[in-house]
Design a protein around this motif. Structure first.
Motif, mmCIF file in Angstrom:
data_model
loop_
_atom_site.group_PDB
_atom_site.id
_atom_site.type_symbol
_atom_site.label_atom_id
_atom_site.label_comp_id
_atom_site.label_asym_id
_atom_site.label_seq_id
_atom_site.Cartn_x
_atom_site.Cartn_y
_atom_site.Cartn_z
ATOM 1 N N UNK A 132 -26.681 -14.656 -27.388
ATOM 2 C CA UNK A 132 -26.410 -13.229 -27.549
ATOM 3 C C UNK A 132 -25.436 -12.780 -26.469
ATOM 4 N N UNK A 133 -24.319 -12.217 -26.910
ATOM 5 C CA UNK A 133 -23.329 -11.685 -25.988
ATOM 6 C C UNK A 133 -23.427 -10.164 -25.975
ATOM 7 N N UNK A 134 -23.074 -9.556 -24.848
ATOM 8 C CA UNK A 134 -23.189 -8.105 -24.698
ATOM 9 C C UNK A 134 -22.065 -7.359 -25.408
ATOM 10 N N UNK A 135 -21.030 -8.072 -25.830
ATOM 11 C CA UNK A 135 -19.906 -7.461 -26.500
ATOM 12 C C UNK A 135 -19.449 -8.393 -27.628
ATOM 13 N N UNK A 136 -18.640 -7.863 -28.519
ATOM 14 C CA UNK A 136 -18.144 -8.628 -29.657
ATOM 15 C C UNK A 136 -16.650 -8.848 -29.511
ATOM 16 N N UNK A 137 -16.225 -10.101 -29.589
ATOM 17 C CA UNK A 137 -14.799 -10.422 -29.503
ATOM 18 C C UNK A 137 -14.316 -11.003 -30.830
ATOM 19 N N UNK A 138 -13.004 -11.059 -30.975
ATOM 20 C CA UNK A 138 -12.423 -11.605 -32.203
ATOM 21 C C UNK A 138 -12.822 -13.062 -32.407
ATOM 22 N N UNK A 139 -12.827 -13.839 -31.324
ATOM 23 C CA UNK A 139 -13.135 -15.260 -31.484
ATOM 24 C C UNK A 139 -14.599 -15.465 -31.856
ATOM 25 N N UNK A 140 -15.483 -14.546 -31.456
ATOM 26 C CA UNK A 140 -16.881 -14.615 -31.909
ATOM 27 C C UNK A 140 -16.940 -14.484 -33.428
ATOM 28 N N UNK A 141 -16.201 -13.538 -33.963
ATOM 29 C CA UNK A 141 -16.205 -13.295 -35.405
ATOM 30 C C UNK A 141 -15.562 -14.447 -36.157
ATOM 31 N N UNK A 142 -14.553 -15.060 -35.547
ATOM 32 C CA UNK A 142 -13.953 -16.255 -36.152
ATOM 33 C C UNK A 142 -14.971 -17.388 -36.197
ATOM 34 N N UNK A 143 -15.721 -17.565 -35.102
ATOM 35 C CA UNK A 143 -16.739 -18.616 -35.095
ATOM 36 C C UNK A 143 -17.787 -18.368 -36.176
ATOM 37 N N UNK A 144 -18.257 -17.136 -36.295
ATOM 38 C CA UNK A 144 -19.234 -16.835 -37.341
ATOM 39 C C UNK A 144 -18.665 -17.128 -38.720
ATOM 40 N N UNK A 145 -17.443 -16.659 -38.966
ATOM 41 C CA UNK A 145 -16.850 -16.840 -40.281
ATOM 42 C C UNK A 145 -16.531 -18.281 -40.603
ATOM 43 N N UNK A 146 -15.938 -19.000 -39.656
ATOM 44 C CA UNK A 146 -15.547 -20.389 -39.901
ATOM 45 C C UNK A 146 -16.770 -21.282 -40.086
ATOM 46 N N UNK A 147 -17.818 -21.061 -39.289
ATOM 47 C CA UNK A 147 -19.024 -21.863 -39.461
ATOM 48 C C UNK A 147 -19.731 -21.519 -40.766
ATOM 49 N N UNK A 148 -19.703 -20.256 -41.150
ATOM 50 C CA UNK A 148 -20.262 -19.873 -42.440
ATOM 51 C C UNK A 148 -19.492 -20.554 -43.566
ATOM 52 N N UNK A 149 -18.182 -20.623 -43.438
ATOM 53 C CA UNK A 149 -17.324 -21.319 -44.392
ATOM 54 C C UNK A 149 -17.790 -22.766 -44.573
ATOM 55 N N UNK A 150 -17.951 -23.447 -43.453
ATOM 56 C CA UNK A 150 -18.341 -24.864 -43.486
ATOM 57 C C UNK A 150 -19.770 -25.029 -43.995
ATOM 58 N N UNK A 151 -20.678 -24.176 -43.520
ATOM 59 C CA UNK A 151 -22.079 -24.286 -43.935
ATOM 60 C C UNK A 151 -22.224 -24.072 -45.439
ATOM 61 N N UNK A 152 -21.443 -23.152 -45.989
ATOM 62 C CA UNK A 152 -21.518 -22.886 -47.428
ATOM 63 C C UNK A 152 -21.031 -24.097 -48.228
ATOM 64 N N UNK A 153 -19.930 -24.704 -47.797
ATOM 65 C CA UNK A 153 -19.436 -25.898 -48.491
ATOM 66 C C UNK A 153 -20.467 -27.024 -48.428
#
Length: 573
Positions: A250-271
């Motif tokens: 858990x991070x105290x703030x949200x950065x662009x690279x955090x959102x990229x990590x969430x999205x890219x890993x979701x991409x891979x997990x879904x495949x």
């Protein structure tokens, strides 16, 4: 604060499904929406935010002679094929590839948006292909025979604010209609059998081409921006001060690279969850310091079918980006950079080598890609491409992308030859014109809006990755059953809840509407398509002679803000 409900071009449109010999009945399309309750004060006046759901469609019918255009919206010339005039030029896309039309690519018009979609009251219903008469209703079949089929794809554009969307049906009427001697011989009670006889499929048409797409093997590179503006607050990397949980941290703030990590890993997990026949790799690109002699780009993960390895490579992107940007060796896997987004990041690399990142990804596809398998390169950036101050030779993003899309004969130096590749781009408040020019299918020119994703709000990054993942595998079927059973689901309660991110684990029929796996639609006007295909089988008998089927269709939306997606058991009026 109050929630307001508005009707958007509420208009009844009839749908007739003929049976063997005769028939007609009613159905319709309407849209309703809630305003957002977001309010702002301008010159002491309260301004209410908007929530508009705009709908367009393309419809075809097959009488045994192949698909024919029936109706579309918009359709500026009334020929049944979706078209409109943009900047004094006619833009036209067939809903099936048309050999006589060089502009036909088999998809609904991707340039449709919240600014140019005409209101529903301007819809032209076209000409009945059976009778040759002007159609008075959205769908009007005067004489459906066994073996006939049809399809309609609705494109949904939610404008202004995020919202949840449901597809609904009401006023369903399956009637025996006029009886005939052949029908009474097999159906003495003259029941309504047409809904049970018609086979239908309701699905998310991810590429809006009006055709259900099966899964195909693919080799995919994720080419990610690792520049300082993706992480460090000093360069705009912090999106908000809201907490975010990424891979158990858990991070105290949200950065662009955090959102990229969430999205890219979701991409891979879904495949992985869908057992997709894919290889996935990850490339990255940054800029260069004054002392550097070349761009800082590379391969974070080689192409592999082991998606657990890819998931590991995409974990901890804050630290890996910091290692590249601020670490002395610029190695993503050597933890020596400062990942604190509020640290002093002065003096870090200048410029972003998008083109070099593409070249690295293409070299990986050429080296480890499989022969005869579709290639895809997904490029995400939030910055401008820049050469920096070093002496390195570099590729412009447009040239690198063109070299990627084309075969060896189209390569532009210094890029090396590589397999023809689909290039998808994701712009996160960066150089939209450059990234749009790069986007396009393998073997074709760039600038294709179907391959370009323009993100105003970085919080939408995960849903974009999710929708790209959904295009990689077989398109998601919401329901495949008789038309009668599909209509029963659409007419029950609030109808069928649609998912704004198809890569999430959500079942539209069995999961509750407020399940965590269901995402709202972003409200950025991006096209999302839902298609309904039907066929009256050749094996149907006399029991459907004279039968009629009628129903209303509605797309209903409510704001995501202050709502959890559970719905309101709202039935169409």
């Amino acid at each position: 604060m109050t929630i307001q409900k508005i009707g958007i071009s509420r208009r009844k449109m009839l749908l007739g499904l003929g049976a063997v010999g005769v028939a007609s009945a009613g159905a319709g399309l309407g849209t309703t929406a809630f305003f957002s309750d977001e309010e702002s004060f301008t010159d002491n006046t309260i301004t209410t935010g908007q929530l508009d759901l705009l709908v367009d469609w393309q419809q075809t019918y097959d009488y045994g002679q192949g698909r024919e255009f029936v109706s579309a919206h918009p359709d500026h010339d009334g020929d049944g094929e979706q078209s409109l005039v943009i900047d004094d030029e006619v833009v036209r896309y067939s809903d099936f590839p048309d050999e006589t039309d060089e502009n036909s690519n088999g998809a609904n018009i991707p340039l449709l948006d919240c600014e140019n979609i005409p209101p529903l009251e301007d819809a032209n219903f076209g000409i009945d292909p059976v009778t040759g008469q002007e159609m008075e209703t959205l769908v009007q079949f005067s004489d459906v025979k066994p073996g006939d089929s049809g399809e309609i794809t609705f494109s949904l554009h939610l404008c202004d604010n995020p919202g949840y969307i449901w597809m609904q049906a009401a006023n369903v009427s399956d009637d025996g209609g006029a009886s005939t001697d052949p029908e009474l011989a097999v159906d003495p009670d003259n029941l309504g059998n047409l809904g049970d006889a018609i086979q239908a499929t309701l699905w998310y048409d991810e590429d809006c081409d009006n055709v259900y797409d099966e899964a195909e093997p693919a080799d995919i590179m994720l080419t990610l921006d690792f520049s300082g503006s993706m992480l460090y607050n000093q360069y705009g990397g912090v999106v908000s001060t809201d907490e975010i949980q990424v891979n158990g941290t858990t991070y105290d703030e949200t950065t662009k690279i955090d959102l990229v990590e969430l999205g890219a890993r979701q991409f891979v997990d879904y495949l992985q969850a869908e057992n997709a026949d894919v290889q996935v790799g990850v490339a990255y690109f940054d800029g260069e310091n004054n002392d550097d002699v070349g761009p800082r780009t590379g391969i974070l993960q080689e192409l592999t079918s082991d998606l657990d390895e890819v998931d590991d490579a995409l974990s901890g992107l804050r630290q890996k980006l910091a290692n590249v940007v601020t670490g002395p060796t610029n190695d993503p896997d050597v933890d020596e950079g400062d990942p604190d987004p509020f640290s002093n990041a002065g003096g870090i690399a200048t410029g972003t080598f998008i083109g070099e990142g593409i070249d690295d990804a293409q070299e990986e596809l050429d080296t480890n890609g499989r022969a005869g398998v579709e290639k895809t390169n997904i490029v995400l950036s939030d910055g401008e491409s820049f050469n920096g101050s070093g002496p390195s030779e570099f590729s412009s993003p447009e040239d690198a992308a063109e070299s990627a899309r084309l075969d060896a004969s189209g390569v532009i130096s210094p890029s090396e030859p590589s397999p023809e590749t689909n290039v998808y781009t994701i712009n996160v408040n960066g150089s939209a014109s450059v990234l749009q020019a790069m986007a396009g299918p393998a073997g074709e020119s760039g600038g294709d809006p179907l391959f370009f994703n323009d993100i105003d709000d970085p919080l939408d990054i995960p849903s974009v990755f999710g929708n790209l993942a959904a295009q990689t595998i077989a398109e998601k079927v919401i329901m495949q059953d008789t038309l009668g059973n599909i209509l029963a689901e659409l007419a029950s309660g609030d109808g069928i809840p649609l998912d704004g991110n198809r890569a999430t684990a959500y079942d539209e029929l069995s999961d509750p509407a407020d399940a965590a796996g269901r995402d709202p639609f972003a409200g950025d006007g991006v096209m999302h398509c839902v298609a309904l295909e039907w066929e009256l089988p050749t094996t149907v008998g006399n029991e459907v002679q004279g039968d009629t089927l009628g129903f209303d269709l509605t797309f209903y939306t409510e704001q995501a803000r202050h709502n959890d997606g559970s719905g309101m058991e709202q039935s169409p009026a």
